[in-house]
Design a protein around this motif. Structure first.
Motif, PDB file in Angstrom:
ATOM      1  N   ILE A 166      40.521  27.189  82.946  1.00  0.00           N
ATOM      2  CA  ILE A 166      40.066  26.305  81.884  1.00  0.00           C
ATOM      3  C   ILE A 166      40.152  24.828  82.278  1.00  0.00           C
ATOM      4  N   TRP A 167      41.165  24.472  83.078  1.00  0.00           N
ATOM      5  CA  TRP A 167      41.326  23.063  83.447  1.00  0.00           C
ATOM      6  C   TRP A 167      40.182  22.585  84.321  1.00  0.00           C
ATOM      7  N   ARG A 168      39.684  23.454  85.180  1.00  0.00           N
ATOM      8  CA  ARG A 168      38.551  23.063  86.019  1.00  0.00           C
ATOM      9  C   ARG A 168      37.275  22.961  85.195  1.00  0.00           C
ATOM     10  N   TRP A 169      37.131  23.833  84.193  1.00  0.00           N
ATOM     11  CA  TRP A 169      35.965  23.723  83.315  1.00  0.00           C
ATOM     12  C   TRP A 169      36.007  22.429  82.514  1.00  0.00           C
ATOM     13  N   LEU A 170      37.201  22.044  82.073  1.00  0.00           N
ATOM     14  CA  LEU A 170      37.339  20.773  81.351  1.00  0.00           C
ATOM     15  C   LEU A 170      36.999  19.599  82.260  1.00  0.00           C
ATOM     16  N   ALA A 171      37.396  19.706  83.541  1.00  0.00           N
ATOM     17  CA  ALA A 171      37.057  18.647  84.498  1.00  0.00           C
ATOM     18  C   ALA A 171      35.545  18.566  84.700  1.00  0.00           C
TER      19      ALA A 171
END
Length: 293
Positions: free
Chosen positions: A129-134
């Motif tokens: 999820i953190w990479r998608w948010l990035a």
């Protein structure tokens, strides 16, 4: 007495210096290309750049990797990569005709986010999820720079974004190259196949080269080859988490060259969007490093 730096520290320092110098050279390469687009079509610039650079690239590959560096096990993969390189460079050079150097440079930094999306949707890689948010944060930065629907919007702003997409495909296509081939092999065949592909098209757009521009074509070949060589070596000497964020110093050079040569002055929105893109990119790099640790 201060202790002498360890071998690892010296290697890291060399990698940082090489990366910074390599980015500066590639930025100079882009500035020369932008200057040439006022007289020559982008395809001709690309063709002459690769033809002039190829002998130097072969020499570097042999020096660094021996004659084995010229051997390939999957020529079709290199041909595909060459076609992607031609498309990406053509679009990027074309954007110089309409956009400032800093604006075009800022937009091409979205390539890592395209890599994330393609890897997740088409290559079956698990993306947290953190990479998608990035990715979403970086896309917000793109919208800030190009301002779709606004009075200052230019369709040409989509060219660097499309360049970033094709460049992402180019990076991912390295997985199809045989594992026995070195980075120097990739460098040689990328230059050679791009020259081979463009030679069939360039006669239709050829413009006679002016004598006073010969040094510019030589410069773009030297800066491009030197930049790619130094950045390649930087990644060999130093962990990517240290040197990869230094790629964003290209925006500093692009802004400087744009102001010195064309008196370009990016507006506040361009700087804000670039800051958002860079922040999300750096976050992605360190997040990926944390997972690998």
């Amino acid at each position: 007495m201060q202790a002498a730096p360890s071998g690892r520290e010296a290697s890291y320092t060399s990698g940082v210096v090489l990366m910074c110098a390599g980015v500066a050279c590639l930025s100079a390469n882009d500035a020369v290309a932008k200057a040439l687009t006022s007289h020559y079509p982008p395809l001709q610039i690309l063709f002459l750049r690769n033809v002039v650079a190829l002998p130097f690239t072969v020499l570097i590959a042999i020096t660094m990797g021996g004659w084995q560096a010229l051997k390939t096990y999957r020529p079709a993969a290199h041909l595909l990569r060459g076609a992607l390189w031609v498309c990406a460079t053509m679009m990027f050079f074309t954007s110089f005709i309409y956009l400032g150097l800093a604006e075009a440079t800022a937009l091409i930094f979205v390539a890592p986010f395209f890599i994330t999306v393609i890897s997740a949707l088409f290559l079956g890689e698990k993306v947290h999820i953190w990479r998608w948010l990035a990715v979403l944060f970086g896309f917000l930065g793109v919208l800030v720079v190009i301002r779709p629907g606004g009075a200052t919007f230019q369709a040409a702003s989509l060219l660097p974004v499309a360049t970033a997409l094709v460049y992402a495909l180019l990076m991912l296509s390295a997985r199809w190259v045989d594992a026995r081939e070195s980075v120097w092999t990739l460098l040689v065949y990328l230059t050679g196949t791009a020259a081979l592909i463009s030679v069939f098209i360039v006669p239709f757009v050829w413009v006679p080269v002016r004598l006073e521009d010969l040094w510019l074509f030589a410069a773009i070949a030297v800066f491009g080859t030197a930049g790619m060589t130094m950045m390649t070596q930087a990644f060999r000497l130093t962990p990517a988490v240290i040197v990869a964020p230094l790629d964003y110093t290209a925006l500093v050079w692009a802004t400087l060259f744009g102001w010195l040569i064309w008196r370009e002055s990016p507006d506040a929105a361009t700087f804000l969007g670039a800051a958002i893109i860079i922040a999300s990119g750096v976050f992605t790099i360190f997040r990926q490093k944390g997972k690998a640790a």
